[in-house]
Motif scaffolding. Sequence first.
Motif, PDB file in Angstrom:
ATOM      1  N   GLN A 185       4.844  11.313   1.458  1.00  0.00           N
ATOM      2  CA  GLN A 185       5.482  11.327   0.139  1.00  0.00           C
ATOM      3  C   GLN A 185       5.957  12.638  -0.374  1.00  0.00           C
ATOM      4  OE1 GLN A 185       3.056   9.591  -3.066  1.00  0.00           O
ATOM      5  NE2 GLN A 185       1.744   8.277  -1.911  1.00  0.00           N
ATOM      6  N   ARG A 232       0.936  -0.281 -11.959  1.00  0.00           N
ATOM      7  CA  ARG A 232       1.015   0.895 -11.754  1.00  0.00           C
ATOM      8  C   ARG A 232       2.268   1.520 -12.027  1.00  0.00           C
ATOM      9  NH1 ARG A 232      -1.468   1.537  -6.416  1.00  0.00           N
ATOM     10  NH2 ARG A 232       0.475   1.640  -5.723  1.00  0.00           N
ATOM     11  N   SER A 254       0.807  -1.224  -0.041  1.00  0.00           N
ATOM     12  CA  SER A 254       0.100   0.126   0.051  1.00  0.00           C
ATOM     13  C   SER A 254       0.955   1.060  -0.016  1.00  0.00           C
ATOM     14  CB  SER A 254      -0.836  -0.008   1.218  1.00  0.00           C
ATOM     15  OG  SER A 254      -0.148   0.025   2.456  1.00  0.00           O
ATOM     16  N   PRO A 255       0.561   2.509  -0.553  1.00  0.00           N
ATOM     17  CA  PRO A 255       1.176   3.707  -0.699  1.00  0.00           C
ATOM     18  C   PRO A 255       1.521   4.146   0.506  1.00  0.00           C
ATOM     19  CG  PRO A 255      -1.103   3.980  -1.498  1.00  0.00           C
ATOM     20  CD  PRO A 255      -1.161   2.240  -1.152  1.00  0.00           C
ATOM     21  N   GLU A 312       5.692   6.583  -3.862  1.00  0.00           N
ATOM     22  CA  GLU A 312       4.625   5.997  -3.478  1.00  0.00           C
ATOM     23  C   GLU A 312       4.809   4.830  -2.666  1.00  0.00           C
ATOM     24  OE1 GLU A 312       0.201   5.318  -5.550  1.00  0.00           O
ATOM     25  OE2 GLU A 312       2.108   5.774  -6.668  1.00  0.00           O
ATOM     26  N   ASN A 313       5.161   3.791  -3.127  1.00  0.00           N
ATOM     27  CA  ASN A 313       5.459   2.533  -2.768  1.00  0.00           C
ATOM     28  C   ASN A 313       5.576   1.501  -3.864  1.00  0.00           C
ATOM     29  OD1 ASN A 313       6.695   0.539  -1.101  1.00  0.00           O
ATOM     30  ND2 ASN A 313       4.540   0.104  -0.105  1.00  0.00           N
ATOM     31  N   LEU A 326       0.159  10.399   1.986  1.00  0.00           N
ATOM     32  CA  LEU A 326       0.501  11.601   1.006  1.00  0.00           C
ATOM     33  C   LEU A 326       1.472  12.628   1.597  1.00  0.00           C
ATOM     34  CD1 LEU A 326      -2.816  12.275  -0.837  1.00  0.00           C
ATOM     35  CD2 LEU A 326      -0.652  11.430  -1.849  1.00  0.00           C
ATOM     36  N   THR A 373       9.579  13.735  -1.848  1.00  0.00           N
ATOM     37  CA  THR A 373       9.882  14.410  -3.153  1.00  0.00           C
ATOM     38  C   THR A 373      10.496  15.567  -2.719  1.00  0.00           C
ATOM     39  OG1 THR A 373       7.707  13.382  -3.701  1.00  0.00           O
ATOM     40  CG2 THR A 373       8.424  15.246  -5.077  1.00  0.00           C
ATOM     41  N   ALA A 401      10.678   7.981  -6.819  1.00  0.00           N
ATOM     42  CA  ALA A 401       9.224   7.539  -6.706  1.00  0.00           C
ATOM     43  C   ALA A 401       8.832   7.237  -5.288  1.00  0.00           C
ATOM     44  CB  ALA A 401       9.278   6.424  -7.538  1.00  0.00           C
ATOM     45  N   VAL A 409       9.059   2.949  -2.730  1.00  0.00           N
ATOM     46  CA  VAL A 409       9.827   4.233  -2.775  1.00  0.00           C
ATOM     47  C   VAL A 409      11.179   3.832  -3.594  1.00  0.00           C
ATOM     48  CG1 VAL A 409      11.109   5.848  -1.410  1.00  0.00           C
ATOM     49  CG2 VAL A 409       8.838   4.892  -0.759  1.00  0.00           C
TER      50      VAL A 409
END
Lengths: 748, 748
Positions: free
Chosen positions: A372, B288, A365-366, A385-386, A369, A376, A383, A388
Motif C-alpha cells: 500500500q 468501509r 482482503s486488503p 487498500e483494496n 501495508l 501511495t 485508494a 485499489v
Amino acid sequence: MGPDCQSHQCQGQLIEMDQKPDPMSNQAPVPAADPDGLTRLFNPRSVAIVGASDDGTRISGRPLRYLREGGFQGAIYPVNPRRDTVQGLRAYASLAALPEVPDVAMIAVSAELTLPALQACTARGIRAAMLFAAGYAEAGTAGMQAQQALADLAQAAGMRLLGPNCLGVFNAETRYWGTFSSTLDLGFATPGGLAVVSQSGAYGAHMAYLAARRGLGVSYCLTTGNEADVDLAECLLWLIERPEVRVVMAYAEGVKKPSLFLQALRRAHALRKPIVILKVGQSQVGQRAVSSHTAALAGSDAIYDAVFRQHGVHRAFSTEELIDVAYACLRGIFPTGRKLGIVTVSGGAGIHISDVAERCGLDVSPMPLQAQRKLTASLPYAAPENPVDVTAQALNDMGVLNQGLQLMLNEGSYDALVGFFTTVPSAPSFAIALRETLHRSVGARRDRLIALCMVADTATVRDYEQAGYLVFVDEARTVAALAALTRFADTWAQPLPEVEIASGAAPNDPRLGQHPLSEYAAKRLLAAAGVPIPTERLARTAMEADEAARAPGNVAGGTFALKIVSPDLLHKTEVGGVALNVPATAVRAAFDTLVARVRAAAPQARIDGVLVTPMAPRGVETIIGVVRDATFGPVVMFGLGGVFVEVLKDVTFRLAPFDEAEALRMIDEVRGARTLLAGARGAPAADVAALAAALAAVSRFAATHASDLDSLDINPFLVLPQGQGGLALDAAIVSRSQRDTGPGVTRP
Amino acid sequence: MGPDCQSHQCQGQLIEMDQKPDPMSNQAPVPAADPDGLTRLFNPRSVAIVGASDDGTRISGRPLRYLREGGFQGAIYPVNPRRDTVQGLRAYASLAALPEVPDVAMIAVSAELTLPALQACTARGIRAAMLFAAGYAEAGTAGMQAQQALADLAQAAGMRLLGPNCLGVFNAETRYWGTFSSTLDLGFATPGGLAVVSQSGAYGAHMAYLAARRGLGVSYCLTTGNEADVDLAECLLWLIERPEVRVVMAYAEGVKKPSLFLQALRRAHALRKPIVILKVGQSQVGQRAVSSHTAALAGSDAIYDAVFRQHGVHRAFSTEELIDVAYACLRGIFPTGRKLGIVTVSGGAGIHISDVAERCGLDVSPMPLQAQRKLTASLPYAAPENPVDVTAQALNDMGVLNQGLQLMLNEGSYDALVGFFTTVPSAPSFAIALRETLHRSVGARRDRLIALCMVADTATVRDYEQAGYLVFVDEARTVAALAALTRFADTWAQPLPEVEIASGAAPNDPRLGQHPLSEYAAKRLLAAAGVPIPTERLARTAMEADEAARAPGNVAGGTFALKIVSPDLLHKTEVGGVALNVPATAVRAAFDTLVARVRAAAPQARIDGVLVTPMAPRGVETIIGVVRDATFGPVVMFGLGGVFVEVLKDVTFRLAPFDEAEALRMIDEVRGARTLLAGARGAPAADVAALAAALAAVSRFAATHASDLDSLDINPFLVLPQGQGGLALDAAIVSRSQRDTGPGVTRP
C-alpha cells in the motif's frame, strides 16, 4: 449458403424405404474403440441421409447442406429414390444401394416413415441412427408405443439410436454437422474445448450458438430429444472421456439413466472437467411440462440440487450464467483460495464489486501495508487498500497503473484479480496505451486469473482474451463467474466416496423387512450402523423396568422416559404410551400404569415391552431422515428440529453415502443451523462433529440397504454439548416390503 | 473527434484566477423558474470553462471539445489567461473579462486553484459552479476542511456547487455536455426519457454509456461527486419534476439530505416515474469504502432497503439489472396483474422461462380451454397450454404462428407475454417472414406488453423495438424485468401515508423523556397509541394486588404474572422480580415475596409497585421494535419472537409511519411468519390483522415522537387466535434524553 437456397422447392423429402435385408450387413467398419457405439453417432466417417431434400433450406435438406458447406471430409450418401442427385450430389435409391455401410444414418423423414427407415438401417447393418421426426413420447400414449417400437428394433439389432424428436449433433473437431439447426446458417462453430449436450434441441442449439458468439470454442453440440435409447448421461460420459473436451455445458429436464449420470459426474470430478448445467422443472408449471419424466417425484428438484452440489457440478439459473461460467472455466485456472483483488478506475464500481464479492463468498482482503505504501508513493490520490482505486489519473501515466497491477499481482497474494476499466479500452486517447500496459503487466503471468470489466468492440475483447484476460461487461457477472471457479477447485480438493451408489448390491439385512420395525428395533439397527442412541433398555416386566432404572451408569438422581414398544403402534403418545421425567423410584409403578393405559386404548396391539431411557440432557434438536428418490435411490435429509423444520421447511439433501466433510457442508446449508449449534440463547456450543458423524453413518446405512430401505426418520437427533456426542432420541425405519404390506404402518 | 487530438500537448490547463470583485456581478440572467438554482447547473444557456485547455484530450480540454462537437447552442467562454484562443475559440483572461455573467462556471483546475477560482466566480456574480478537482473530503481531514471552505463560500454568495471531485453532467435535451467523461468520445447520447444520477462520476458515465449502447434515450447524466452542496437527493427531485424525464437510474453510496431524498421518492411515486437504484455499501468492505458517509450505521443498508420497498423504488444489484429494468420501464406499460403468457419455438426454453417466472412471482396460468382447442386445431404438434410451444414447425407456416399469438393476446387474458425465438429473427430463411408476422400480430396492440428473447444484430433489434416489442437475449433477465414492472404497478396502486416524516414537528409527550420509563408507563403510552396491552394493574400493596387478581373481568380460575415495577430495574428476572402462573388465591403472598426478594437483591432500586397481569393465552410470539436510523430517523422493525429472531436474525424494517397494508407486506417479508401465523404445529390461525394494526400503531407513535424517541421494544408482542387480537406482553421505551442521562438504563 447461397441466397437461392430459399427459393428451392421441396422435392421428395418423404420417401419410402427399401426394407429388404441387405447382403452387406455386418460389414460396417467398426471404429477402433467404440464400445458403447456412440463414436459412430458423434464422430462418423460416413453418413447416410435418409430423406435428403434437394431444398437446402428445409429440415430434411439442411444437414446435407451444412455438411458440405461446413467442410465435412467423410462420405455423404443422400438417400432419395425420386432423384438422381440431391443438392448436386449423387443420390441413392435406398440404403441397400449404398457402396458401403455408413457409420450413421440420419433419418430425416416423418414419424410414419421413420420405423420403416430404421428397419432398412438394421437390414443394411447400420449400427447408429439419428431420428429427427417428432410425434413420439412427447405426443401421448400412441407416440410412446411407437417410440418403444423404435427402441426395441434398435436394441434387437445392436444399433444405437439418438432421438427421436432430436435436432441432431455437430462435431466441430471433425466438421461433422449432423443437424438441421438453422443456427448453422449464422456460422459454423470453431472447436475449442467446450461441449454442449441438451435434451432440448432448440435450446441446445441456442446455448451452443450464444457460446460461439461469445468467442468460446464449441467442439460438440449433442441433442438427445426423446431419448428412446441414448440419453443425456451417456452423452455426458462420452464427452467427458474425450481429451479435447475441457468443459461441458448441459441442459436437462430429468435423467433417464441415473447410475450412468452419476458415473459421468464422478468421472468429470476425477478428471477435473467442470460441468455447468441448467436443470429445469423446478416450478410447478415446469414440472408439469417435464411430463415425459414419468417417475418425477414432487420436490425431486431438491435431490438434483443435492446431486449437483455433491459432485461439484455448477447449477446455473440462466443461459448467461451457463455461458459465463463455461467461459471462465475454459481459461483453465481454478483458484484454490478466495482472496479477490480489485483494481478500478471508478471508486463507485470498486465498492459495488466488493459488495458482490462478499455476496458470492469471496474475500476482499486488503493489500499488505508495504505494498500500500509503495502504491501511495507513486499515485497519491489512489485508494491503496483494496479495492485499489487508481482513479482516472492513472490513465495519464500508464507506468503507474502498471506498477499498481504488478504490486497486486506480486505482493497482494490474491487468488484472482478483477479490473474495472469501463470504456477506457475503447477510448481513442487511452486504448492503445492501456492495452500495452495490461498486456505487459500480465503477459509474463499467464498463470494468474485476471478478469476485466470493460466495454469494447469484439476485436479488442478477443485481443485481451488472447493476452490471457477474461473479459466481461458486467461486474456482478464477472465476480459470480470467478466465485464459481473457486467452488470447482473446492470440490475437486475433496475426494468423492468410493462406493457403488444405489446399486442394490449391498446385502439385505434380515432384520429389515421381516415385520414392521419397532422403535427399539430401529434404534438397534442404527446403533449397529454407528449412530449413537441412548443407553435404554427394553423392559418386559415392571421388575425389569425397575432394574433398568437402577442399572449402573445411570446418572444419580436422574429421571427416565418410559415408552411403550409395539410394532403395531406408531403413535405412542395418542394411546398414553409415553411417560416422561419419571424418577427412578417411580419407574416400577409407571410401567404398570403405562401398560394398563395402552391395553385399554389399543387392546389388539402387541406389546413387546417398555423402553426405559434416561431423560435426555439439554441439546439442539435436529432431524435426520432418509427418503427414496425415484431417480437416484436413497437420499439423506438434514434439518433443524421442532418449529424450524415445521415452519421454515428448510432441509437439505445428499445422495447416500457421503463422508463427514460432506455432512458438514450439509449442515452449513441449513439456515440458522450453525448459529443454533454454536450455542444460541446462552446454550453451550453443540457437538457438530458428532452430528456430522451421525449423518455420515446414516448415509452409509442407507447406501448399504439401498435395495430394501424405504425411509428412515430420526426425529429428533439431539446434538449434545461439544465433546458429548449426540443421541437418536426417536427413530422409525420403514422397509420397502413393509411399506407395501405392513398393516396400518405409515411414515410418522 | 480527430485522431490528432491525441498528439496535442498540454498547454496551461492550470491557471491563476483573477480574484478582484467584478462590477458586473448580480447581473446574471436568472432562468425563468430556478428556485433551487439547479437549472443553471444542468440546463445553462451560457458556460465559462475556467482552466480550459487547448488540448482536447485532457480533462481540462475535453468539456470544451464535447460542447462544440456535441452541438451545444449556448455561449461558451474559455477562461485561460495564457492564450488568446483555446481550441480555436476566443479565450478570456479572467471571468471579469467575460461579456456576460454565464449561467454556470466549470472549474477545471487543480484543487489548489479551485478556491481562488470559486472566489472569482462569486465576484463575477456567477450563481452556479461545477468543480472537477479531487483531493477533498475523500482525501482526509485537510481535504474535508478545504471542501467546507468551498461550501461556505458558495453558501455566503448564494451560489450552487456541484462537486468537487465530480465528473460533471450532460443534458442531451439541450446538448449541454458539461463533463470530461471520455465516454463521450464514443458518441453523444440521444435524449429519450431516461435520466442518470450518480454519486460516482466514472460509474455514472458507465451506466449512461451502457444504457445508450442498449438503445435507451439518455436525456440527463448528473454526477454529484463529494456533494459539498448539491446532493443526489436534490438532483433526483429536479429530474423527477422534469416532464421529459420518465425513468431515473441512480447510483448511491449514502444520502446526505434524507428528507429531500424521501420527498423525491414520494414525488416519483405520485408522478408514477420509476426509480431504479444501485445502492452500494452492503458489504463490510463496501461500508468501509463508503467512509464519506460518516453517520453510517452498521446494518443501515437494511434501512435503505426498507425505504426503497416502501416507496416502490427498484433496487438493482448489477449494472445490467439497472439497465434492464430502466429499459423495460421506458416502454411505459406497467401490468397490474401477474399472468404471464409464454410462446416459444423451444419447449426447453419454455420450461426454463416458467421456472424463472415462478421464482419472480409471476403466474404462468394456462390458456383458456377453448383457445387451446383452436390452437391445437391449427398446429397439432404444439403444446397449447402455457408455455405455448409452437415448435419449429410453426416457422414453416407463419400464419399459424400469427394465429397462436393472436389467441394468446386476445383470449389468454395475460398481463404480459414473452416470446422465445432464439436466432430465428436472424436466420436468412425466416427473418423477414417472422418480422412481418410479429409486426402484424402486435402492430395494432401497442398497449400490450410483449418481450422477445431473441438474438439478432442491432438494426433488427431496433426494428422490433420500434414495432413495440421489448427485446432481450437472456430469458431470465427478460422475466425479471417484467416482474419489476409489475412491482412498480403494485406500489403505485397503494397511496403513501400523508404524514410529514421524521420532521420533529410532532408535539413532545411530557411522559417521554421525563425520567426512565417503567414497563408500566411504557405500556400505558402504547395503549394510548392504540397498541393492545393486557388488562394489568399496578398494585402498590399486597392488598391492591389481591384486589387486582379478584377484579371482575378476569377469567375464573386463571393464573397471574407478577412483575416488579421500577424505573431502576431493566432486568427484573435477575433480581427475582418476576413470578409466573400464580393462582388468584396466592397473589397476596406472592406480592410480599417478590418485594422482599427485590429489596434484598437491589436495595437502592425505587419500587413503584408490582404489575399484576392475567397469564397470557397461547399465541404466536413476535417482536415489534423501533430504532433510530442515523439517516432516516425512527424505523419500525418486525420479526418472529423467541428462537427465530435470535437464530435467524430475520427481521424487516419500515420508516415510520405506515399503514396496515404496508404492515402486512412487512409480515410477508419475514421468512416463516405467514406459516407460523397461519397456525403451524396444530395451533389455530393467528390474528394477522391485529398484528398489522399494532405495527401501524407503533409506526404512528414513532413518527409522532420522532424528535424524542430513541428506541422502543415490544418483546414479545403475542398474536392471539383470529378475532382475539394481540397483546404487548412486555415493553420498553427509551427516550433520547434518557439514553444519554438515565442511570444504568440500557436497551434490553
